[in-house]
Scaffold this motif. Structure first.
Motif, PDB file in Angstrom:
ATOM      1  N   GLY A 174       0.769  -1.232   0.000  1.00 25.89           N
ATOM      2  CA  GLY A 174       0.000   0.000   0.000  1.00 25.89           C
ATOM      3  C   GLY A 174       0.799   1.280   0.000  1.00 25.89           C
ATOM      4  N   ARG A 175       2.141   1.198   0.082  1.00 26.51           N
ATOM      5  CA  ARG A 175       2.944   2.420   0.051  1.00 26.51           C
ATOM      6  C   ARG A 175       2.963   2.993  -1.365  1.00 26.51           C
ATOM      7  NH1 ARG A 175       8.063   4.093  -0.942  1.00 26.51           N
ATOM      8  NH2 ARG A 175       8.949   2.035  -1.399  1.00 26.51           N
ATOM      9  N   ARG A 176       3.087   4.303  -1.453  1.00 22.78           N
ATOM     10  CA  ARG A 176       3.193   4.939  -2.761  1.00 22.78           C
ATOM     11  C   ARG A 176       4.401   4.414  -3.523  1.00 22.78           C
ATOM     12  NH1 ARG A 176       2.033  11.370  -1.402  1.00 22.78           N
ATOM     13  NH2 ARG A 176      -0.241  11.205  -1.286  1.00 22.78           N
ATOM     14  N   ILE A 177       4.267   4.397  -4.846  1.00 25.54           N
ATOM     15  CA  ILE A 177       5.295   3.801  -5.706  1.00 25.54           C
ATOM     16  C   ILE A 177       5.726   4.824  -6.756  1.00 25.54           C
ATOM     17  CG2 ILE A 177       5.688   2.046  -7.498  1.00 25.54           C
ATOM     18  CD1 ILE A 177       3.677   0.295  -5.968  1.00 25.54           C
ATOM     19  N   VAL A 178       7.030   4.860  -7.020  1.00 27.33           N
ATOM     20  CA  VAL A 178       7.563   5.682  -8.102  1.00 27.33           C
ATOM     21  C   VAL A 178       8.183   4.771  -9.156  1.00 27.33           C
ATOM     22  CG1 VAL A 178       9.223   7.451  -8.783  1.00 27.33           C
ATOM     23  CG2 VAL A 178       8.022   7.653  -6.593  1.00 27.33           C
ATOM     24  N   VAL A 179       7.720   4.931 -10.387  1.00 27.33           N
ATOM     25  CA  VAL A 179       8.250   4.180 -11.525  1.00 27.33           C
ATOM     26  C   VAL A 179       9.037   5.148 -12.396  1.00 27.33           C
ATOM     27  CG1 VAL A 179       7.670   2.811 -13.567  1.00 27.33           C
ATOM     28  CG2 VAL A 179       6.277   2.611 -11.476  1.00 27.33           C
ATOM     29  N   GLY A 180      10.303   4.855 -12.621  1.00 27.50           N
ATOM     30  CA  GLY A 180      11.124   5.664 -13.512  1.00 27.50           C
ATOM     31  C   GLY A 180      11.175   5.027 -14.884  1.00 27.50           C
ATOM     32  N   VAL A 181      10.896   5.811 -15.910  1.00 27.56           N
ATOM     33  CA  VAL A 181      10.978   5.336 -17.294  1.00 27.56           C
ATOM     34  C   VAL A 181      12.052   6.157 -17.995  1.00 27.56           C
ATOM     35  CG1 VAL A 181       9.777   5.081 -19.501  1.00 27.56           C
ATOM     36  CG2 VAL A 181       8.546   4.648 -17.350  1.00 27.56           C
ATOM     37  N   SER A 182      13.105   5.492 -18.430  1.00 26.54           N
ATOM     38  CA  SER A 182      14.174   6.220 -19.113  1.00 26.54           C
ATOM     39  C   SER A 182      14.595   5.465 -20.356  1.00 26.54           C
ATOM     40  CB  SER A 182      15.361   6.458 -18.168  1.00 26.54           C
ATOM     41  OG  SER A 182      16.203   7.485 -18.673  1.00 26.54           O
ATOM     42  N   LEU A 224       0.758  18.260  -7.360  1.00 20.89           N
ATOM     43  CA  LEU A 224       0.661  16.982  -8.056  1.00 20.89           C
ATOM     44  C   LEU A 224      -0.698  16.353  -7.766  1.00 20.89           C
ATOM     45  CD1 LEU A 224       2.469  14.916  -9.696  1.00 20.89           C
ATOM     46  CD2 LEU A 224       2.791  13.757  -7.491  1.00 20.89           C
ATOM     47  N   GLU A 225      -1.300  15.794  -8.814  1.00 19.37           N
ATOM     48  CA  GLU A 225      -2.590  15.137  -8.629  1.00 19.37           C
ATOM     49  C   GLU A 225      -2.474  14.012  -7.599  1.00 19.37           C
ATOM     50  OE1 GLU A 225      -4.383  13.790 -12.336  1.00 19.37           O
ATOM     51  OE2 GLU A 225      -2.984  15.103 -13.392  1.00 19.37           O
ATOM     52  N   PRO A 226      -3.544  13.762  -6.849  1.00 22.54           N
ATOM     53  CA  PRO A 226      -3.525  12.625  -5.912  1.00 22.54           C
ATOM     54  C   PRO A 226      -3.235  11.329  -6.671  1.00 22.54           C
ATOM     55  CG  PRO A 226      -5.432  14.022  -5.516  1.00 22.54           C
ATOM     56  CD  PRO A 226      -4.813  14.510  -6.790  1.00 22.54           C
ATOM     57  N   ALA A 227      -2.333  10.528  -6.156  1.00 26.56           N
ATOM     58  CA  ALA A 227      -1.945   9.309  -6.855  1.00 26.56           C
ATOM     59  C   ALA A 227      -1.307   8.333  -5.880  1.00 26.56           C
ATOM     60  CB  ALA A 227      -0.963   9.629  -7.978  1.00 26.56           C
ATOM     61  N   GLU A 228      -1.345   7.072  -6.273  1.00 27.55           N
ATOM     62  CA  GLU A 228      -0.632   6.031  -5.536  1.00 27.55           C
ATOM     63  C   GLU A 228       0.609   5.583  -6.295  1.00 27.55           C
ATOM     64  OE1 GLU A 228      -1.408   5.205  -2.473  1.00 27.55           O
ATOM     65  OE2 GLU A 228      -3.019   6.694  -2.638  1.00 27.55           O
ATOM     66  N   VAL A 229       0.605   5.827  -7.606  1.00 28.86           N
ATOM     67  CA  VAL A 229       1.747   5.464  -8.451  1.00 28.86           C
ATOM     68  C   VAL A 229       2.141   6.693  -9.264  1.00 28.86           C
ATOM     69  CG1 VAL A 229       2.590   3.977 -10.306  1.00 28.86           C
ATOM     70  CG2 VAL A 229       0.975   3.069  -8.610  1.00 28.86           C
ATOM     71  N   LEU A 230       3.410   7.054  -9.187  1.00 27.33           N
ATOM     72  CA  LEU A 230       3.928   8.181  -9.954  1.00 27.33           C
ATOM     73  C   LEU A 230       4.863   7.631 -11.024  1.00 27.33           C
ATOM     74  CD1 LEU A 230       4.440  11.210 -10.439  1.00 27.33           C
ATOM     75  CD2 LEU A 230       6.198  11.105  -8.660  1.00 27.33           C
ATOM     76  N   VAL A 231       4.597   7.981 -12.292  1.00 26.08           N
ATOM     77  CA  VAL A 231       5.430   7.550 -13.406  1.00 26.08           C
ATOM     78  C   VAL A 231       6.204   8.758 -13.910  1.00 26.08           C
ATOM     79  CG1 VAL A 231       5.473   6.517 -15.705  1.00 26.08           C
ATOM     80  CG2 VAL A 231       3.739   5.776 -14.044  1.00 26.08           C
ATOM     81  N   LEU A 232       7.522   8.712 -13.789  1.00 24.19           N
ATOM     82  CA  LEU A 232       8.393   9.799 -14.243  1.00 24.19           C
ATOM     83  C   LEU A 232       9.164   9.321 -15.458  1.00 24.19           C
ATOM     84  CD1 LEU A 232      10.061  12.442 -14.039  1.00 24.19           C
ATOM     85  CD2 LEU A 232      11.520  11.250 -12.367  1.00 24.19           C
ATOM     86  N   ASP A 233       9.025  10.035 -16.577  1.00 22.28           N
ATOM     87  CA  ASP A 233       9.766   9.665 -17.783  1.00 22.28           C
ATOM     88  C   ASP A 233      10.701  10.795 -18.192  1.00 22.28           C
ATOM     89  OD1 ASP A 233       8.043  11.035 -20.399  1.00 22.28           O
ATOM     90  OD2 ASP A 233       6.925  10.724 -18.549  1.00 22.28           O
ATOM     91  N   ALA A 234      11.978  10.454 -18.389  1.00 26.46           N
ATOM     92  CA  ALA A 234      12.970  11.458 -18.767  1.00 26.46           C
ATOM     93  C   ALA A 234      14.291  10.779 -19.095  1.00 26.46           C
ATOM     94  CB  ALA A 234      13.192  12.455 -17.623  1.00 26.46           C
ATOM     95  N   VAL A 235      15.111  11.482 -19.872  1.00 21.28           N
ATOM     96  CA  VAL A 235      16.504  11.068 -19.999  1.00 21.28           C
ATOM     97  C   VAL A 235      17.223  11.442 -18.703  1.00 21.28           C
ATOM     98  CG1 VAL A 235      16.565  11.384 -22.511  1.00 21.28           C
ATOM     99  CG2 VAL A 235      17.245  13.279 -21.019  1.00 21.28           C
TER     100      VAL A 235
END
Length: 201
Positions: free
Chosen positions: A24-32, A114-125
């Protein structure tokens, strides 16, 4: 061996697996991946498929002058600001307030939440870097080799009327090579995603 994802569904399954372990903890997904590889396309698809997900665009954290000059570590990506304004508060369960770069005004915009969320997807070089160590629960590398990603990126820019051939040739591609040699972002990833027609390294 780093596992491969052949579809968006495979990446979603990996996120679900992380979520199950995080209780149940918030999750950060990095997309590179290299410029033009398809990071934004994947990030948008993930937000559409994962409940409670929101996207953070890396382009909102680019400093134009630095991102248009040579650097060995993609210092045009304001990693510290991403971490301080968004990632650290988000992971701590607090409200994240940040400022997007306003490309028309050439300055930071007004603060927004930032909008309320449980999963944050960050995409960047340039985000699989020691300055962001400990911030990602899942690091996804869009596995398209540099030559193919560059071809795609230049074609996309040309289709949108943005003629950046010199920047690609003289700045962005050399920056990618230097960053890859120094920080091995592909090797730091937890998952390699190969989009349709991709050419993995």
């Amino acid at each position: 061996m780093t596992p491969r994802a052949r579809s968006v569904g495979d990446v979603v399954a990996a996120i679900d697996s992380v979520a199950a372990r995080r209780s149940g903890r918030r999750i950060v997904v990095g997309v590179s991946g290299f410029g033009g590889a398809g990071k934004s396309t994947l990030a948008r698809a993930l937000v559409g498929e994962v409940d409670g997900a929101v996207r953070l665009r890396g382009d909102d954290f680019l400093e134009p002058a630095r991102s248009h000059h040579r650097s060995p570590d993609w210092d045009g990506v304001e990693r510290r600001r991403i971490r301080e304004e968004v990632l650290d508060p988000f992971l701590a369960g607090r409200r994240a307030e940040f400022r997007r770069f306003d490309w028309s005004a050439r300055s930071l915009g007004e603060p927004e939440t930032l909008e309320p969320a449980e999963v944050l997807v960050l995409d960047a070089v340039g985000i699989f870097h020691p300055e962001l160590d400990g911030c990602f629960d899942l690091r996804v590398w869009v596995d398209v080799d540099l030559d193919e990603a560059t071809r795609r990126g230049m074609a996309r820019d040309a289709a949108e009327g943005r003629l950046h051939e010199e920047l690609w040739r003289d700045v962005w591609v050399p920056n990618e090579r230097d960053f890859a040699a120094a920080f091995d972002p592909r090797g730091r990833a937890d998952l390699w995603y190969e989009p349709a027609g991709g050419h993995g390294a």
